[in-house]
Design a protein around this motif. Structure first.
Motif, PDB file in Angstrom:
ATOM      1  N   ASN A  11       0.773  -1.469  -0.231  1.00  0.00           N
ATOM      2  CA  ASN A  11      -0.047   0.066  -0.498  1.00  0.00           C
ATOM      3  C   ASN A  11       0.738   1.066  -0.054  1.00  0.00           C
ATOM      4  N   THR A  12       0.940   2.263  -1.046  1.00  0.00           N
ATOM      5  CA  THR A  12       1.816   3.120  -0.976  1.00  0.00           C
ATOM      6  C   THR A  12       1.159   4.248   0.144  1.00  0.00           C
ATOM      7  N   ASN A  13       0.418   4.109   0.409  1.00  0.00           N
ATOM      8  CA  ASN A  13      -0.161   5.114   1.946  1.00  0.00           C
ATOM      9  C   ASN A  13       1.066   4.816   2.742  1.00  0.00           C
ATOM     10  N   VAL A  14       1.233   3.829   3.027  1.00  0.00           N
ATOM     11  CA  VAL A  14       2.222   3.153   4.238  1.00  0.00           C
ATOM     12  C   VAL A  14       3.743   3.008   4.095  1.00  0.00           C
ATOM     13  N   LYS A  15       3.799   3.299   2.815  1.00  0.00           N
ATOM     14  CA  LYS A  15       5.284   3.770   2.122  1.00  0.00           C
ATOM     15  C   LYS A  15       6.630   3.525   3.544  1.00  0.00           C
ATOM     16  N   ASP A  16       7.479   3.484   3.916  1.00  0.00           N
ATOM     17  CA  ASP A  16       8.450   4.434   4.415  1.00  0.00           C
ATOM     18  C   ASP A  16       8.032   4.753   5.790  1.00  0.00           C
ATOM     19  N   ARG A  17       7.279   4.323   6.008  1.00  0.00           N
ATOM     20  CA  ARG A  17       6.805   4.039   7.558  1.00  0.00           C
ATOM     21  C   ARG A  17       6.534   3.150   8.166  1.00  0.00           C
ATOM     22  N   ASP A  18       6.988   1.694   8.265  1.00  0.00           N
ATOM     23  CA  ASP A  18       6.682   0.857   9.003  1.00  0.00           C
ATOM     24  C   ASP A  18       6.863   0.750  10.471  1.00  0.00           C
ATOM     25  N   ASP A  19       7.617   1.666  10.751  1.00  0.00           N
ATOM     26  CA  ASP A  19       7.781   2.569  12.261  1.00  0.00           C
ATOM     27  C   ASP A  19       5.713   2.419  12.346  1.00  0.00           C
ATOM     28  N   GLN A  20       5.700   2.399  11.601  1.00  0.00           N
ATOM     29  CA  GLN A  20       3.965   3.704  12.285  1.00  0.00           C
ATOM     30  C   GLN A  20       2.885   1.876  12.564  1.00  0.00           C
ATOM     31  N   PHE A  21       3.309   0.653  11.988  1.00  0.00           N
ATOM     32  CA  PHE A  21       2.592  -0.288  11.628  1.00  0.00           C
ATOM     33  C   PHE A  21       3.365  -1.565  12.272  1.00  0.00           C
ATOM     34  N   ILE A  22       2.462  -2.746  12.691  1.00  0.00           N
ATOM     35  CA  ILE A  22       2.611  -3.769  13.169  1.00  0.00           C
ATOM     36  C   ILE A  22       2.536  -5.108  12.550  1.00  0.00           C
ATOM     37  N   THR A  23       3.140  -5.510  11.445  1.00  0.00           N
ATOM     38  CA  THR A  23       2.386  -7.553  11.272  1.00  0.00           C
ATOM     39  C   THR A  23       2.250  -7.992  11.875  1.00  0.00           C
ATOM     40  N   ILE A  24       0.980  -8.681  12.361  1.00  0.00           N
ATOM     41  CA  ILE A  24       0.516  -9.592  13.055  1.00  0.00           C
ATOM     42  C   ILE A  24       0.593 -11.264  11.995  1.00  0.00           C
ATOM     43  N   HIS A  25       0.221 -12.276  12.663  1.00  0.00           N
ATOM     44  CA  HIS A  25       0.457 -13.501  12.218  1.00  0.00           C
ATOM     45  C   HIS A  25      -1.494 -14.024  12.436  1.00  0.00           C
ATOM     46  N   VAL A  26      -2.111 -13.863  12.207  1.00  0.00           N
ATOM     47  CA  VAL A  26      -3.689 -14.693  12.264  1.00  0.00           C
ATOM     48  C   VAL A  26      -3.685 -15.772  11.405  1.00  0.00           C
ATOM     49  N   THR A  27      -4.621 -16.905  12.546  1.00  0.00           N
ATOM     50  CA  THR A  27      -5.286 -18.529  11.902  1.00  0.00           C
ATOM     51  C   THR A  27      -6.420 -17.717  11.179  1.00  0.00           C
ATOM     52  N   LEU A  28      -6.224 -18.089   9.782  1.00  0.00           N
ATOM     53  CA  LEU A  28      -7.272 -17.506   8.699  1.00  0.00           C
ATOM     54  C   LEU A  28      -8.404 -18.423   9.511  1.00  0.00           C
ATOM     55  N   ALA A  29      -8.945 -19.621   9.214  1.00  0.00           N
ATOM     56  CA  ALA A  29     -10.174 -20.223   9.949  1.00  0.00           C
ATOM     57  C   ALA A  29     -10.726 -19.905  10.696  1.00  0.00           C
ATOM     58  N   ALA A  30     -10.244 -19.190  11.820  1.00  0.00           N
ATOM     59  CA  ALA A  30     -11.130 -18.097  12.441  1.00  0.00           C
ATOM     60  C   ALA A  30     -11.041 -17.161  12.542  1.00  0.00           C
ATOM     61  N   VAL A  31     -10.355 -16.110  11.418  1.00  0.00           N
ATOM     62  CA  VAL A  31     -11.029 -14.991  10.973  1.00  0.00           C
ATOM     63  C   VAL A  31     -12.446 -15.384  10.095  1.00  0.00           C
ATOM     64  N   VAL A  32     -12.313 -16.330   9.377  1.00  0.00           N
ATOM     65  CA  VAL A  32     -13.355 -16.645   8.387  1.00  0.00           C
ATOM     66  C   VAL A  32     -14.704 -17.282   9.015  1.00  0.00           C
ATOM     67  N   GLN A  33     -14.686 -17.936  10.525  1.00  0.00           N
ATOM     68  CA  GLN A  33     -15.683 -18.145  11.061  1.00  0.00           C
ATOM     69  C   GLN A  33     -15.930 -16.719  11.603  1.00  0.00           C
ATOM     70  N   SER A  34     -15.054 -16.216  12.015  1.00  0.00           N
ATOM     71  CA  SER A  34     -15.778 -14.922  13.013  1.00  0.00           C
ATOM     72  C   SER A  34     -16.774 -14.058  11.560  1.00  0.00           C
ATOM     73  N   TRP A  35     -16.283 -13.701  10.300  1.00  0.00           N
ATOM     74  CA  TRP A  35     -16.376 -13.262   9.265  1.00  0.00           C
ATOM     75  C   TRP A  35     -18.171 -13.437   9.002  1.00  0.00           C
ATOM     76  N   LYS A  36     -18.166 -15.069   9.476  1.00  0.00           N
ATOM     77  CA  LYS A  36     -19.386 -15.419   9.148  1.00  0.00           C
ATOM     78  C   LYS A  36     -20.642 -15.100   9.681  1.00  0.00           C
TER      79      LYS A  36
END
Length: 68
Positions: free
Chosen positions: A12-37
């Protein structure tokens, strides 16, 4: 459920060179989709049986959102 093993993220060009303002998270896709439903918006991207709709099954507006 459809399984996608080759997921590619577009930087995303909006966050380029601003890595210090964001974090990476790992999620369990199945749990996300279950919640999304249970979301009131799930009908837009999920079929009634919980499958992620193909791009061509989405409205033009939703296709654009997915591309973004």
């Amino acid at each position: 459920m459809t399984h996608h093993t080759d997921i590619k993220f577009t930087p995303n060009t909006n966050v380029k060179d601003r890595d210090d303002q964001f974090i990476t998270i790992h999620v369990t896709l199945a749990a996300v989709v279950q919640s999304w439903k249970t979301s009131v918006f799930s009908f837009e991207w999920l079929s009634p049986d919980g499958e992620i709709k193909a791009m061509n099954a989405l409205t033009p507006a939703e296709q654009e959102k997915r591309r973004e």
